[in-house]
Design an enzyme around this catalytic site. Structure first.
Site, PDB file in Angstrom:
ATOM      1  N   GLU A   1       6.458   5.954  -9.816  1.00 14.76           N
ATOM      2  CA  GLU A   1       5.326   5.148  -9.495  1.00 14.76           C
ATOM      3  C   GLU A   1       4.792   6.803  -8.721  1.00 14.76           C
ATOM      4  OE1 GLU A   1       3.680   1.583  -9.915  1.00 14.76           O
ATOM      5  OE2 GLU A   1       4.916   1.880  -8.198  1.00 14.76           O
TER       6      GLU A   1
ATOM      7  N   ASN B   1      -5.766   2.064 -13.744  1.00 14.73           N
ATOM      8  CA  ASN B   1      -4.687   1.357 -12.943  1.00 14.73           C
ATOM      9  C   ASN B   1      -3.102   1.658 -13.436  1.00 14.73           C
ATOM     10  OD1 ASN B   1      -3.624  -1.332 -11.552  1.00 14.73           O
ATOM     11  ND2 ASN B   1      -3.373  -1.832 -13.567  1.00 14.73           N
TER      12      ASN B   1
ATOM     13  N   LEU C   1      -5.225  -6.917  -7.118  1.00 10.57           N
ATOM     14  CA  LEU C   1      -4.426  -7.956  -7.812  1.00 10.57           C
ATOM     15  C   LEU C   1      -5.796  -9.027  -8.335  1.00 10.57           C
ATOM     16  CD1 LEU C   1      -1.475  -9.132  -6.175  1.00 10.57           C
ATOM     17  CD2 LEU C   1      -1.330  -8.065  -8.160  1.00 10.57           C
TER      18      LEU C   1
ATOM     19  N   GLY D   1       0.621  -1.149   0.077  1.00 14.12           N
ATOM     20  CA  GLY D   1       0.453  -0.293   0.057  1.00 14.12           C
ATOM     21  C   GLY D   1       0.695   1.510   0.481  1.00 14.12           C
ATOM     22  N   SER D   2       2.530   1.021   0.032  1.00  9.72           N
ATOM     23  CA  SER D   2       2.845   2.565  -0.674  1.00  9.72           C
ATOM     24  C   SER D   2       2.198   3.455  -1.516  1.00  9.72           C
ATOM     25  CB  SER D   2       4.286   1.947  -0.992  1.00  9.72           C
ATOM     26  OG  SER D   2       4.612   1.788  -2.154  1.00  9.72           O
ATOM     27  N   ASN D   3       1.808   3.320  -2.141  1.00  7.36           N
ATOM     28  CA  ASN D   3       1.022   3.817  -3.298  1.00  7.36           C
ATOM     29  C   ASN D   3       0.001   4.832  -3.217  1.00  7.36           C
ATOM     30  OD1 ASN D   3       2.204   4.937  -6.745  1.00  7.36           O
ATOM     31  ND2 ASN D   3       2.478   2.080  -6.307  1.00  7.36           N
TER      32      ASN D   3
ATOM     33  N   ASP E   1      -4.559  -6.140 -18.247  1.00  7.51           N
ATOM     34  CA  ASP E   1      -3.515  -4.824 -18.062  1.00  7.51           C
ATOM     35  C   ASP E   1      -3.665  -4.425 -19.879  1.00  7.51           C
ATOM     36  OD1 ASP E   1      -1.827  -4.834 -16.048  1.00  7.51           O
ATOM     37  OD2 ASP E   1      -1.155  -6.819 -16.546  1.00  7.51           O
TER      38      ASP E   1
ATOM     39  N   HIS F   1       0.682   0.148 -13.431  1.00  7.73           N
ATOM     40  CA  HIS F   1       1.391  -0.930 -14.030  1.00  7.73           C
ATOM     41  C   HIS F   1       3.077  -0.788 -14.037  1.00  7.73           C
ATOM     42  CE1 HIS F   1       2.062  -5.432 -15.052  1.00  7.73           C
ATOM     43  NE2 HIS F   1       2.695  -4.653 -15.872  1.00  7.73           N
TER      44      HIS F   1
HETATM   45  C1  GAR Z   1       3.125  -0.936  -7.571  1.00  9.15           C
HETATM   46  O1  GAR Z   1       4.689  -1.176  -7.736  1.00  9.15           O
HETATM   47  C2  GAR Z   1       2.024  -0.738  -8.540  1.00  9.15           C
HETATM   48  O2  GAR Z   1       2.462  -0.529  -9.861  1.00  9.15           O
HETATM   49  C3  GAR Z   1       1.866  -2.991  -8.519  1.00  9.15           C
HETATM   50  O3  GAR Z   1       2.132  -2.929  -7.697  1.00  9.15           O
HETATM   51  C4  GAR Z   1       2.900  -2.740  -6.947  1.00  9.15           C
HETATM   52  C5  GAR Z   1       2.195  -2.023  -5.956  1.00  9.15           C
HETATM   53  O4  GAR Z   1       3.378  -1.250  -4.674  1.00  9.15           O
HETATM   54  N1  GAR Z   1       0.970  -3.255  -9.759  1.00  9.15           N
HETATM   55  C6  GAR Z   1       0.783  -4.538 -10.593  1.00  9.15           C
HETATM   56  O5  GAR Z   1       1.569  -5.286 -10.530  1.00  9.15           O
HETATM   57  C7  GAR Z   1      -0.264  -4.297 -11.035  1.00  9.15           C
HETATM   58  N2  GAR Z   1      -0.334  -5.604 -12.298  1.00  9.15           N
HETATM   59  P1  GAR Z   1       2.536  -0.190  -3.208  1.00  9.15           P
HETATM   60  O6  GAR Z   1       1.686  -2.125  -2.878  1.00  9.15           O
HETATM   61  O7  GAR Z   1       3.887  -0.545  -2.588  1.00  9.15           O
HETATM   62  O8  GAR Z   1       1.680   0.506  -3.981  1.00  9.15           O
END
Ligand code: GAR
Length: 191
Positions: free
Chosen positions: A175, A103, A86, A13-15, A146, A105
């Site tokens: 990101e 989304n 996911l 969940g950092s994003n 995707d 990616h």
């Molecule tokens: C992120 O890098 C995002 O782009 C990726 O999961 C990570 C989640 O990081 N998403 C995918 O791969 C979707 N196919 P986070 O939980 O620290 O935000």
């Protein structure tokens, strides 16, 4: 106008945290709800710490979408942002939020996309295939993993000797830098 945003997340969940923090400082939008499919996901602890409502739904709920749509409506959500989510988004939600679900990616789609390609698996594939460049793709969601229309891409280099962790760190920085800004631009187009 302050648009009401829901974030869907399955992992650390950092994003999600970055989006919440960004919109806390803005009048254009606000993250009002975080939804997950995983009770143990790190995103839930972050969300709680930041005072944002979160809910976890079962796989069955994520298949039909009914209970999820109900909570989105209760919270008057205008726009949905996937951040490390996911599962496939149920068709019911795609129809209820046309062009309002995006989304991110962690690669330059169509490279390293599709079912099962997420998180570190993507960065490992980048290293294994000797790519010299990678990056991020922000795209609308459709029925296929995707494959929705691309809204924005940004690139970063892959250096000789990089580990997948090095690549992951560089991509995460992209990101954090771009996702909130792009979401903010899209909010302004929502009618
Ligand atoms: C992120 O890098 C995002 O782009 C990726 O999961 C990570 C989640 O990081 N998403 C995918 O791969 C979707 N196919 P986070 O939980 O620290 O935000």
């Amino acid at each position: 106008m302050e648009r009401r945003i829901a974030v869907f997340a399955s992992g650390s969940g950092s994003n999600a945290e970055n989006l919440i923090a960004y919109f806390n400082e803005r009048k254009t939008g606000k993250v009002v709800l975080v939804l997950s499919n995983k009770a143990e996901a790190g995103v839930l602890e972050r969300t709680q710490r930041m005072g944002v409502l979160s809910r976890v739904f079962s796989s069955a709920d994520w298949k039909t979408g009914e209970a999820i749509l109900r909570v989105l409506r209760e919270e008057q959500v205008d726009f949905i942002v996937l951040a490390g989510f996911l599962l496939r988004v149920p068709d019911m939600l795609l129809h209820a939020y046309p062009n309002r679900i995006v989304n991110i990616h962690p690669s330059l789609l169509p490279r390293h996309g599709g079912k099962g390609m997420y998180g570190d698996r993507v960065h490992q594939a980048v290293i294994e295939q000797g790519d010299t460049e990678t990056g991020i793709t922000i795209h609308y969601i459709n029925e296929h993993y995707d494959e929705g229309n691309v809204i924005f891409q940004a690139t970063c280099p892959v250096h000789p000797g990089d580990t997948y962790q090095d690549v992951a760190a560089r991509v995460h920085q992209l990101e954090y830098q771009y996702y909130p800004h792009i979401v903010e631009q899209l909010l302004q187009k929502v009618d």
